[in-house]
Design a protein around this motif. Sequence first.
Motif, mmCIF file in Angstrom:
data_model
loop_
_atom_site.group_PDB
_atom_site.id
_atom_site.type_symbol
_atom_site.label_atom_id
_atom_site.label_comp_id
_atom_site.label_asym_id
_atom_site.label_seq_id
_atom_site.Cartn_x
_atom_site.Cartn_y
_atom_site.Cartn_z
ATOM 1 N N VAL A 122 0.850 -1.190 0.012
ATOM 2 C CA VAL A 122 -0.020 0.194 0.164
ATOM 3 C C VAL A 122 0.864 1.062 -0.108
ATOM 4 O O VAL A 122 1.966 1.465 0.669
ATOM 5 C CB VAL A 122 -0.924 0.145 1.241
ATOM 6 N N ARG A 123 0.715 2.133 -1.001
ATOM 7 C CA ARG A 123 1.362 3.405 -0.763
ATOM 8 C C ARG A 123 0.262 4.597 -0.910
ATOM 9 O O ARG A 123 -0.578 4.738 -1.765
ATOM 10 C CB ARG A 123 2.340 3.607 -2.113
ATOM 11 N N ILE A 173 -2.803 0.043 -4.322
ATOM 12 C CA ILE A 173 -2.840 -1.251 -3.645
ATOM 13 C C ILE A 173 -2.323 -2.228 -4.461
ATOM 14 O O ILE A 173 -2.955 -2.372 -5.370
ATOM 15 C CB ILE A 173 -4.103 -1.297 -2.889
ATOM 16 N N GLU A 174 -1.386 -3.114 -4.222
ATOM 17 C CA GLU A 174 -1.141 -4.321 -4.919
ATOM 18 C C GLU A 174 -1.352 -5.403 -4.117
ATOM 19 O O GLU A 174 -0.656 -5.494 -2.930
ATOM 20 C CB GLU A 174 0.057 -4.228 -5.574
ATOM 21 N N GLY A 175 -2.093 -6.392 -4.558
ATOM 22 C CA GLY A 175 -2.008 -7.450 -3.415
ATOM 23 C C GLY A 175 -2.795 -8.650 -4.053
ATOM 24 O O GLY A 175 -2.943 -8.863 -5.548
ATOM 25 N N PRO A 176 -3.449 -9.725 -3.262
ATOM 26 C CA PRO A 176 -3.976 -10.993 -3.909
ATOM 27 C C PRO A 176 -5.230 -10.792 -4.969
ATOM 28 O O PRO A 176 -5.170 -11.248 -5.747
ATOM 29 C CB PRO A 176 -4.642 -11.420 -2.586
ATOM 30 N N GLY A 177 -5.757 -9.771 -4.781
ATOM 31 C CA GLY A 177 -7.022 -9.267 -5.682
ATOM 32 C C GLY A 177 -8.536 -9.719 -5.524
ATOM 33 O O GLY A 177 -8.677 -10.636 -4.731
ATOM 34 N N MET A 199 -6.009 7.519 8.800
ATOM 35 C CA MET A 199 -6.274 6.315 9.512
ATOM 36 C C MET A 199 -6.735 5.205 8.324
ATOM 37 O O MET A 199 -7.512 5.613 7.645
ATOM 38 C CB MET A 199 -7.658 6.688 10.257
ATOM 39 N N LEU A 200 -6.309 4.179 8.540
ATOM 40 C CA LEU A 200 -6.409 3.292 7.632
ATOM 41 C C LEU A 200 -7.675 2.620 7.634
ATOM 42 O O LEU A 200 -8.135 2.189 6.381
ATOM 43 C CB LEU A 200 -5.381 2.262 7.974
ATOM 44 N N GLY A 201 -8.689 2.699 8.556
ATOM 45 C CA GLY A 201 -10.109 2.101 8.572
ATOM 46 C C GLY A 201 -10.753 2.750 7.545
ATOM 47 O O GLY A 201 -11.817 2.344 7.058
ATOM 48 N N ASP A 202 -10.416 4.031 7.274
ATOM 49 C CA ASP A 202 -11.390 4.722 6.327
ATOM 50 C C ASP A 202 -10.623 5.254 5.018
ATOM 51 O O ASP A 202 -11.292 5.809 4.149
ATOM 52 C CB ASP A 202 -12.084 6.145 7.045
ATOM 53 N N LEU A 203 -9.552 4.825 4.954
ATOM 54 C CA LEU A 203 -8.770 5.078 3.718
ATOM 55 C C LEU A 203 -8.547 3.623 2.780
ATOM 56 O O LEU A 203 -8.878 3.712 1.643
ATOM 57 C CB LEU A 203 -7.391 5.485 3.898
ATOM 58 N N LEU A 204 -8.483 2.372 3.549
ATOM 59 C CA LEU A 204 -8.405 1.238 2.795
ATOM 60 C C LEU A 204 -9.725 0.536 2.797
ATOM 61 O O LEU A 204 -10.711 0.777 3.405
ATOM 62 C CB LEU A 204 -7.335 0.494 3.517
ATOM 63 N N ASN A 242 2.180 -3.941 3.698
ATOM 64 C CA ASN A 242 3.790 -3.345 3.605
ATOM 65 C C ASN A 242 3.311 -1.856 2.930
ATOM 66 O O ASN A 242 2.822 -1.397 2.032
ATOM 67 C CB ASN A 242 4.467 -3.861 2.278
ATOM 68 N N LEU A 243 3.212 -0.937 3.942
ATOM 69 C CA LEU A 243 2.656 0.345 4.166
ATOM 70 C C LEU A 243 3.588 1.542 3.860
ATOM 71 O O LEU A 243 4.699 1.316 4.588
ATOM 72 C CB LEU A 243 1.978 0.593 5.535
ATOM 73 N N ASN A 244 3.625 2.284 2.933
ATOM 74 C CA ASN A 244 4.522 3.229 2.507
ATOM 75 C C ASN A 244 3.583 4.545 2.408
ATOM 76 O O ASN A 244 2.603 4.728 1.880
ATOM 77 C CB ASN A 244 5.226 2.953 1.349
ATOM 78 N N PHE A 245 4.329 5.495 2.871
ATOM 79 C CA PHE A 245 3.719 7.052 2.755
ATOM 80 C C PHE A 245 4.680 7.930 2.310
ATOM 81 O O PHE A 245 5.931 7.912 2.148
ATOM 82 C CB PHE A 245 3.622 7.619 4.148
#
Length: 170
Positions: free
Chosen positions: A33-34, A49-53, A134-139, A151-154
Motif C-alpha cells: 500500500v502506498r 494497492i497491490e495484493g491478492p486481488g 486512519m487506515l480504517g477509512d482509507l483502505l 507493506n505500508l509506504n507514505f
Amino acid sequence: CWVSVLKLLKHLFVALFLVAAANSTLRAQVSVVRISVVSLDPARVTIEIEGPGSSDWSFRNAYAAVVGLAERIENLHGRDNLGREVPGRKLASGEFRFTEVVTRINYDVILNPPSKLTDLSHVSWLSKEHGLLMLGDLLPTAGMGAAPILNLNFELPPRWMSASSRDFAG
C-alpha cells in the motif's frame, strides 16, 4: 513395537505441522500500500494497492457519527496481474465491481477536515500544516483478502513526519 509406533506418530505430527504451516503461509497474503499526499488545498491523497486481488471492492461509509466517508473516493481504477486496465463500475456508495479480478487498484480520497471538531479524532483529514490518516477509512474493507499483511509506504510533504500507536519492531 511401541518405539516404531511412536516414531510413526512423531513423523505424522511433523507432516501435519508442515502442511498447516504451509496452508497458513498461503493465506497470509501481503498487500503493498502506498499513500501519497498529492495536494493540501484541496486536501487529497492518492492510494495505490497491490495484493491478492478481487473483483469486488468495498469502502467504509460511516464511522462514529461521521457518514458519507465512501463519497470521498474518486477516480478508482483497477489492473489485472498483467497490468491491463480492467473496466469497473460503482454499484453504490463505496461499492465497486470490476469485470474480472484486479490485483492493483489506485484511487483518490478527498480529505477535507470534518465540519465538527468532535469528529477530528475519528476519521482521516488533512490541513496545510498537519493531518490524521486512519487506515480504517482509507483502505477497502473488502477486496484485500482476509486479514492482510500490509507493506505500508507514505509519501508526505516536506518536513512532515508519520507516527503510529503500534510497535513495528522486528
